[in-house]
Design a protein around this motif. Structure first.
Motif, PDB file in Angstrom:
ATOM      1  N   LYS A   1       6.542  13.078  -6.510  1.00 31.48           N
ATOM      2  CA  LYS A   1       7.342  13.030  -7.744  1.00 31.48           C
ATOM      3  C   LYS A   1       8.331  11.872  -7.808  1.00 31.48           C
ATOM      4  O   LYS A   1       8.742  11.455  -8.877  1.00 31.48           O
ATOM      5  N   THR A   2       8.706  11.358  -6.630  1.00 31.40           N
ATOM      6  CA  THR A   2       9.771  10.354  -6.644  1.00 31.40           C
ATOM      7  C   THR A   2       9.243   8.983  -7.063  1.00 31.40           C
ATOM      8  O   THR A   2       8.337   8.444  -6.419  1.00 31.40           O
ATOM      9  N   PRO A   3       9.812   8.410  -8.128  1.00 28.14           N
ATOM     10  CA  PRO A   3       9.398   7.045  -8.486  1.00 28.14           C
ATOM     11  C   PRO A   3       9.936   6.084  -7.429  1.00 28.14           C
ATOM     12  O   PRO A   3      11.026   6.295  -6.915  1.00 28.14           O
ATOM     13  N   ARG A   4       9.168   5.076  -7.044  1.00 29.60           N
ATOM     14  CA  ARG A   4       9.687   4.088  -6.102  1.00 29.60           C
ATOM     15  C   ARG A   4       9.192   2.717  -6.521  1.00 29.60           C
ATOM     16  O   ARG A   4       8.109   2.580  -7.066  1.00 29.60           O
ATOM     17  N   ASN A   5      10.021   1.690  -6.232  1.00 27.17           N
ATOM     18  CA  ASN A   5       9.606   0.366  -6.671  1.00 27.17           C
ATOM     19  C   ASN A   5       9.110  -0.507  -5.530  1.00 27.17           C
ATOM     20  O   ASN A   5       8.780  -1.662  -5.723  1.00 27.17           O
ATOM     21  N   ASP A   6       9.010   0.072  -4.288  1.00 27.06           N
ATOM     22  CA  ASP A   6       8.496  -0.734  -3.173  1.00 27.06           C
ATOM     23  C   ASP A   6       6.988  -0.564  -3.001  1.00 27.06           C
ATOM     24  O   ASP A   6       6.362  -1.271  -2.217  1.00 27.06           O
ATOM     25  N   ASP A   7       6.376   0.387  -3.706  1.00 31.80           N
ATOM     26  CA  ASP A   7       4.941   0.660  -3.552  1.00 31.80           C
ATOM     27  C   ASP A   7       4.544   1.546  -4.719  1.00 31.80           C
ATOM     28  O   ASP A   7       5.323   2.410  -5.123  1.00 31.80           O
ATOM     29  N   SER A   8       3.345   1.347  -5.288  1.00 33.59           N
ATOM     30  CA  SER A   8       2.944   2.282  -6.347  1.00 33.59           C
ATOM     31  C   SER A   8       1.770   3.109  -5.833  1.00 33.59           C
ATOM     32  O   SER A   8       0.853   2.576  -5.205  1.00 33.59           O
ATOM     33  N   MET A   9       1.824   4.414  -6.093  1.00 33.08           N
ATOM     34  CA  MET A   9       0.834   5.324  -5.517  1.00 33.08           C
ATOM     35  C   MET A   9      -0.502   5.169  -6.226  1.00 33.08           C
ATOM     36  O   MET A   9      -0.566   5.226  -7.458  1.00 33.08           O
ATOM     37  N   CYS A  10      -1.580   4.998  -5.457  1.00 34.44           N
ATOM     38  CA  CYS A  10      -2.880   4.879  -6.104  1.00 34.44           C
ATOM     39  C   CYS A  10      -3.418   6.281  -6.419  1.00 34.44           C
ATOM     40  O   CYS A  10      -2.970   7.282  -5.851  1.00 34.44           O
ATOM     41  N   ASP A  11      -4.378   6.339  -7.348  1.00 38.67           N
ATOM     42  CA  ASP A  11      -4.867   7.628  -7.835  1.00 38.67           C
ATOM     43  C   ASP A  11      -5.451   8.489  -6.715  1.00 38.67           C
ATOM     44  O   ASP A  11      -5.283   9.702  -6.683  1.00 38.67           O
TER      45      ASP A  11
ATOM     46  N   TYR B   1      -4.620  16.546 -15.037  1.00 39.92           N
ATOM     47  CA  TYR B   1      -3.833  15.320 -14.802  1.00 39.92           C
ATOM     48  C   TYR B   1      -4.648  14.223 -14.095  1.00 39.92           C
ATOM     49  O   TYR B   1      -4.664  13.074 -14.532  1.00 39.92           O
ATOM     50  N   GLN B   2      -5.282  14.617 -12.955  1.00 46.25           N
ATOM     51  CA  GLN B   2      -6.018  13.576 -12.225  1.00 46.25           C
ATOM     52  C   GLN B   2      -7.383  13.335 -12.894  1.00 46.25           C
ATOM     53  O   GLN B   2      -7.830  12.191 -12.997  1.00 46.25           O
ATOM     54  N   GLY B   3      -8.039  14.433 -13.344  1.00 43.35           N
ATOM     55  CA  GLY B   3      -9.329  14.277 -14.008  1.00 43.35           C
ATOM     56  C   GLY B   3      -9.170  13.686 -15.404  1.00 43.35           C
ATOM     57  O   GLY B   3      -9.660  12.597 -15.700  1.00 43.35           O
ATOM     58  N   GLY B   4      -8.456  14.423 -16.278  1.00 45.77           N
ATOM     59  CA  GLY B   4      -8.297  13.985 -17.671  1.00 45.77           C
ATOM     60  C   GLY B   4      -7.338  12.811 -17.806  1.00 45.77           C
ATOM     61  O   GLY B   4      -7.678  11.762 -18.356  1.00 45.77           O
ATOM     62  N   GLY B   5      -6.121  12.986 -17.286  1.00 43.78           N
ATOM     63  CA  GLY B   5      -5.076  11.962 -17.456  1.00 43.78           C
ATOM     64  C   GLY B   5      -5.420  10.657 -16.772  1.00 43.78           C
ATOM     65  O   GLY B   5      -5.426   9.589 -17.389  1.00 43.78           O
TER      66      GLY B   5
END
Ligand code: Z5A
Length: 208
Positions: free
Chosen positions: A55-65, A106-110
């Motif tokens: 849940k935590t947004p971070r600007n050092d890395d973006s989470m891949c799907d 979320y992961q399938g549709g979104g």
């Protein structure tokens, strides 16, 4: 000892899941049942740590799907195997704020991830374990986000674009249409007392 019921709540942000969990919990307790409420991702110490990562947004890395998908199922494996299944066997009813249908939506549709890949992980983690009943609270995502924004800072998911939430909503609705026996679709935009009355009427019909 009779096994407890596994009831899940689903829907977009701000749809009223946490609010209706209280309603269901009181209803079941008034019937003399033992009830535990949990949430996904989360619900055990390890799964709550995974929730923070997700849940935590971070600007050092973006989470891949793929990471997101596997973390969702890692948290679910921990909660289902180490907590939900044992408690159901002890006769507790478990009310869960989000479960597997969130991943489909979320992961399938979104996110548009490959459903065969999702189903492969789902089979490893859940096998044929499914909720007895799912309430899907449906709300226009714009309206839901207005409710969520009133709470303050937006988490990593809530920072997504509106078309993501529209795809999530459409996937939820399609799943409910495909499985009306297990997924009850309720208009979450109605006034609170009307939504609660609809939920209770459904529980009455379910004859718990
Ligand atoms: N996620 C995922 O991608 N894949 C997965 O497999 C799983 C999860 C399991 C978890 O966030 C995020 O993880 C979620 C999906 C993703 N992300 N998003 N975005 P969470 O658990 O923190 O957030 P949430 O599940 O979206 O909860 P929420 O925003 O708190 O929504 P809610 O529980 O449905 O709503 P609420 O808290 O009951 O109500 C929100 C406000 O509206 C509150 O002030 C209420 O008093 C008010 N409310 C509720 N009902 C009404 C009605 N009927 N009228 C007026 N006002 C109302």
């Amino acid at each position: 000892m009779a096994k407890g019921l596994f009831i899940t709540l689903e829907g977009s942000e701000g749809a009223g899941k946490s609010t209706q969990i209280e309603v269901i919990c009181s209803y079941l307790k008034n019937k003399g049942r033992k009830v535990i409420c949990v949430r996904e991702p989360g619900g055990t110490p390890i799964a709550e740590d995974i929730r923070a990562l997700l849940k935590t947004p971070r600007n050092d890395d973006s989470m891949c799907d793929t990471t997101e998908l596997l973390l969702m199922y890692a948290a679910r494996a921990q909660l289902v195997n180490c907590f939900i299944k044992p408690k159901l066997s002890e006769g507790f009813d478990i009310i869960c704020d989000r479960h597997d249908l969130s991943t489909i939506a979320y992961q399938g549709g979104g996110r548009g991830m490959n459903m065969d890949h999702i189903n492969a992980v789902r089979n490893i983690v859940l096998g044929d374990f499914r909720p007895d009943l799912t309430f899907l609270l449906d709300i226009d995502p714009e309206e839901g986000m207005k409710r969520a924004r009133r709470r303050g800072d937006l988490d990593r998911f809530e920072q997504s674009k509106m078309d993501f939430f529209i795809r999530v909503r459409n996937t939820y609705i399609r799943c409910a249409q495909e499985d009306p026996e297990h997924i009850v679709l309720i208009d979450g935009a109605q006034p609170l007392d009307v939504v609660s009355a609809n939920v209770i009427s459904c529980l009455d019909k379910f004859n718990v």
